[in-house]
Design an enzyme around this catalytic site. Structure first.
Site, PDB file in Angstrom:
ATOM      1  N   HIS A 108      -4.364   5.521  14.409  1.00 60.18           N
ATOM      2  CA  HIS A 108      -3.647   5.210  13.168  1.00 60.18           C
ATOM      3  C   HIS A 108      -2.348   6.011  13.073  1.00 60.18           C
ATOM      4  CE1 HIS A 108      -6.181   2.447  11.010  1.00 60.18           C
ATOM      5  NE2 HIS A 108      -7.233   3.253  11.011  1.00 60.18           N
ATOM      6  N   HIS A 131      -9.985   6.416  17.166  1.00 62.05           N
ATOM      7  CA  HIS A 131      -9.569   5.461  16.140  1.00 62.05           C
ATOM      8  C   HIS A 131      -8.639   6.112  15.123  1.00 62.05           C
ATOM      9  CE1 HIS A 131      -9.971   2.165  13.193  1.00 62.05           C
ATOM     10  NE2 HIS A 131     -10.030   3.139  12.304  1.00 62.05           N
ATOM     11  N   GLU A 132      -9.001   7.290  14.642  1.00 59.58           N
ATOM     12  CA  GLU A 132      -8.183   7.947  13.614  1.00 59.58           C
ATOM     13  C   GLU A 132      -6.835   8.389  14.178  1.00 59.58           C
ATOM     14  OE1 GLU A 132      -8.968   7.671  10.623  1.00 59.58           O
ATOM     15  OE2 GLU A 132     -11.039   7.021  10.918  1.00 59.58           O
ATOM     16  N   GLU A 178      -6.555  -1.759  11.196  1.00 53.31           N
ATOM     17  CA  GLU A 178      -7.865  -1.281  11.639  1.00 53.31           C
ATOM     18  C   GLU A 178      -8.217  -1.847  13.015  1.00 53.31           C
ATOM     19  OE1 GLU A 178      -9.717   1.024  10.219  1.00 53.31           O
ATOM     20  OE2 GLU A 178      -8.191   1.238   8.666  1.00 53.31           O
TER      21      GLU A 178
END
Length: 273
Positions: free
Chosen positions: A140, A136-137, A197
């Site tokens: 980004h 997820h990070e 997100e």
């Protein structure tokens, strides 16, 4: 009037000439600050952060963070190469660090600089949980969400200036200033952040699956995140930068089969325990 038109034309020109393409979605995105400027700044800030915090080295947890990070980065490179973006990561400088801090958080700066706090490891619970967070990070950063947020903030400021110049009546100007900030935040900036997100959840799910980690565990991670957040009343989703935990869990559950199918394209038919 002439000045107002000039500002509007200037803003439109910025949007036209300052766009990038998100390789994971194919969408045009705002890029008013190029990565050639953004990455060096991010790298310097990251180095400064490391000097001011206690970096954990040599432990099993620190080694796990590096191992998972490298696998996620390799998965990203494989996916991008397979989809015609073989040079996309040329300017990325991957680095993975575990920091001794009870904060339940992790982040990835533009250009691939990653920090996990020790406080998030009990919630991650396992290497697969770490992979869900890492994916997820990293997503980004790969989707240039930081660049887009900066660009959106710049346009928000241009809109504020344009409104103040265009309105000659002091009362109208005061009303504009009162409502513009709230309106642009609720109507534009917060939905923009929530969409990032959700996008990072999807990209991250695919990356962790290609890296050999079971994507069905991402929803389980967020169930633990929800439990860890305590019994306090969370703000309504419309007032938050993030989707609600329940929305996130439902979305990740629905996306997991597609992530499994995507991993199979790269020869991944079995996931790590």
């Amino acid at each position: 009037m002439k000045l107002k038109q000039t500002i509007i034309l200037f803003g439109a020109a910025l949007l036209v000439v300052s766009c990038a393409t998100n390789p994971f979605t194919g969408k045009k995105t705002m890029a008013l600050v190029p990565n050639s400027q953004l990455f060096p700044t991010a790298f310097a800030q990251y180095d400064q952060f490391l000097t001011e915090n206690k970096v954990v080295t040599g432990t099993k947890d620190a080694q796990m963070i590096t191992r998972v990070g490298q696998r996620i980065a390799t998965a990203a490179e494989r996916w991008l190469t397979a989809n015609g973006h073989h040079s996309y990561l040329n300017d990325y400088k991957w680095e993975y660090n575990l920091v001794d801090d009870e904060t339940v958080n992790a982040w990835c700066m533009p250009g691939g600089k990653i920090v996990f706090y020790t406080g998030i490891l009990p919630v991650a619970k396992s290497e697969t949980g770490v992979a869900a967070i890492m994916g997820h990070e990293v997503a980004h950063a790969l989707a240039n969400h930081g660049q887009q947020r900066m660009s959106a903030g710049m346009l928000q400021q241009v809109g504020a200036v344009a409104g103040n110049i265009a309105l000659n009546d002091p009362r109208a100007r005061d009303a504009f200033n009162q409502y513009y900030g709230v309106g642009s935040q609720l109507g534009v900036m917060l939905p923009f952040s929530r969409s990032h997100e959700t996008e990072a959840d999807k990209i991250g799910l695919y990356l962790m699956a290609i890296a050999g980690y079971n994507p069905t565990e991402a929803a389980e991670l967020w169930k633990r995140m929800k439990a860890n957040s305590g019994s306090g009343q969370a703000p309504p989703e419309i007032l938050s930068t993030h989707p609600s935990n329940d929305s996130r869990i439902a979305n990740l559950t629905a996306l997991a089969p597609a992530a499994v199918a995507e991993a199979q394209k790269f020869g991944v038919s079995k996931f790590r325990e």
